[in-house]
Enzyme design. Structure first.
Site, short mmCIF file in Angstrom:
data_model
loop_
_atom_site.label_atom_id
_atom_site.label_comp_id
_atom_site.label_asym_id
_atom_site.label_seq_id
_atom_site.Cartn_x
_atom_site.Cartn_y
_atom_site.Cartn_z
N CYS A 87 -9.43 18.79 -27.17
CA CYS A 87 -9.87 20.08 -27.20
C CYS A 87 -11.61 19.92 -27.12
O CYS A 87 -12.18 20.79 -27.08
CB CYS A 87 -9.80 20.54 -28.54
SG CYS A 87 -7.94 20.72 -28.79
N HIS B 162 -15.10 25.36 -31.25
CA HIS B 162 -13.61 25.52 -30.86
C HIS B 162 -12.80 26.45 -31.60
O HIS B 162 -12.68 26.27 -32.85
CB HIS B 162 -13.32 23.99 -30.79
CG HIS B 162 -11.82 23.72 -30.51
ND1 HIS B 162 -11.40 24.29 -29.44
CD2 HIS B 162 -10.71 23.07 -31.14
CE1 HIS B 162 -9.73 24.18 -29.40
NE2 HIS B 162 -9.62 23.35 -30.56
N ASN C 98 -5.22 28.93 -29.78
CA ASN C 98 -5.92 27.64 -29.32
C ASN C 98 -5.69 27.11 -27.99
O ASN C 98 -4.28 26.76 -27.75
CB ASN C 98 -5.71 26.49 -30.65
CG ASN C 98 -6.55 25.33 -30.12
OD1 ASN C 98 -6.78 25.01 -29.09
ND2 ASN C 98 -6.32 24.32 -31.15
#
Ligand code: ACO
Length: 330
Positions: A118, A257, A287
């Protein structure tokens, strides 16, 4: 702000792509023992986008680059380097970046993939910026793209609530004035047991006759990841601001994020930034791994003004984490 570089890399265009197919909380209620209320309260997510079978990460990367080209009158044939941040490549070899080149009919391009989970987009952005700053490359495209749904067990309520597919892309060009200012990117190996997809690599290769289904899917210890994500992102942001003699009041937008709305809120609170300056688009995309940061900026691009200071921060498997500072130039 101190001018400390001869040449900066500027973001001169941004594009994004989200698949049309949705996986809503109501869908997850049918697939696993969960509820819309629980998911919204614990994650802030209402739906995620899922790429259809038969399409791959490269298709979303191509769509994001094409959207960028259409919106900003850029020509793909001018690209001289492509970096794709992904943990879900089309195949182990060649790189997804090579497949993207083929789909865009590009040749003689410096192209490869980078996997920092990520945090991948921030790692790739820093590397792309360095390529431009050296003067060696003039039109560098940095993409964050993941079809993570291929690695998520849609019946596992500990992960199916969080993840979706998507891609975001930025175009970097040189500028003597300003652009990507600085970055602090870090990693360790302490997260291996807490967030992983074990199968399909060389330790647990795919084997049609002896395939451990457990290894096929993304696994995580949500509580450990949650705590570490908040501490790592907020610490990296504070250190980067301090290194650049800036305070949180100087930042116009925080783009963290998009892992979980509660994580984004906790990072914002720890940094002391006004709530409306912490951007989030997690409610309708979930996500999307390496794609969350470019997709979030893309979604808010009409609100972000030329000259605004952006503080980006990410956390992912590894663990890997960090922060970037840039001045918006579009
Ligand atoms: N639906 C309903 N109930 C659930 C669900 C669910 N989907 N999941 C767990 N529960 C139950 C548990 O069984 C537990 O019940 P109990 O109290 O009776 O034992 C209760 O809800 C609380 O469970 P927790 O696991 O403590 O819930 P938590 O508040 O930690 O939320 C979550 C879980 C959403 C996964 C959270 O830990 C999280 O988001 N962690 C970060 C994960 C993450 O961001 N990963 C990726 C980051 S890096 C990257 O992007 C690769």
């Amino acid at each position: 702000m101190l001018k400390n570089k001869q040449q900066y890399a500027q973001i001169t265009a941004i594009g994004g792509y989200l698949p049309t197919q949705k996986r809503t909380n109501a869908d997850l209620e049918r697939l696993s023992d969960t509820s819309d209320e629980w998911i919204i309260k614990r994650t802030g997510i209402k739906e995620r986008r899922i790429l259809e079978d038969g399409l791959a990460t490269s298709d979303m990367a191509v769509a994001a680059i094409q959207e960028l080209c259409t919106s900003y009158q850029k020509k793909a044939r001018d690209i001289d380097a492509i970096l794709i941040a992904t943990s879900s490549p089309d195949m182990p070899m060649p790189s997804t970046a090579n497949i993207v080149c083929e789909k865009l009919q590009l040749s003689n391009v410096w192209a490869f993939d980078l996997n920092a989970a990520c945090s991948g987009f921030l790692y790739a952005l820093d590397m792309g910026a360095a390529l431009v700053e050296t003067g060696r490359y003039k039109n560098v495209v940095v993409v964050g793209a993941d079809k993570i749904s291929s690695f998520v067990d849609r019946t596992d309520r500990s992960t199916n609530i969080l993840f979706g597919d998507g891609a975001g892309a930025v175009w970097l060009e040189p500028s003597p004035e300003t652009g990507i200012l600085d970055a602090l990117l870090l990693s360790d190996g302490k997260g291996v047991d807490y967030l992983n997809i074990k199968g399909g690599g060389t330790q647990y290769p795919y084997d049609a006759t002896d395939w451990n289904a457990e290894h096929r899917y993304l696994k995580q210890d949500g509580k450990v990841v949650f705590k570490k994500a908040v501490t790592a992102m907020s610490t990296a942001c504070k250190e980067l601001l301090q290194k650049n003699n800036l305070s949180i009041e100087d930042v116009h937008w925080l783009v963290a994020h998009q892992a979980n709305k509660r994580i984004i809120d906790a990072v914002g609170k720890e940094l002391g930034i006004e709530e409306q300056k912490a951007l989030n688009n997690i409610t309708y995309s979930g996500n999307t791994i390496a794609a969350t940061i470019p997709l979030c900026i893309w979604e808010f691009k009409h609100q972000i003004k030329k000259g605004d200071l952006l503080l980006l921060t990410a956390f992912g498997a590894g663990f890997s984490w960090g922060a970037s500072l840039l001045q918006w130039n579009i």
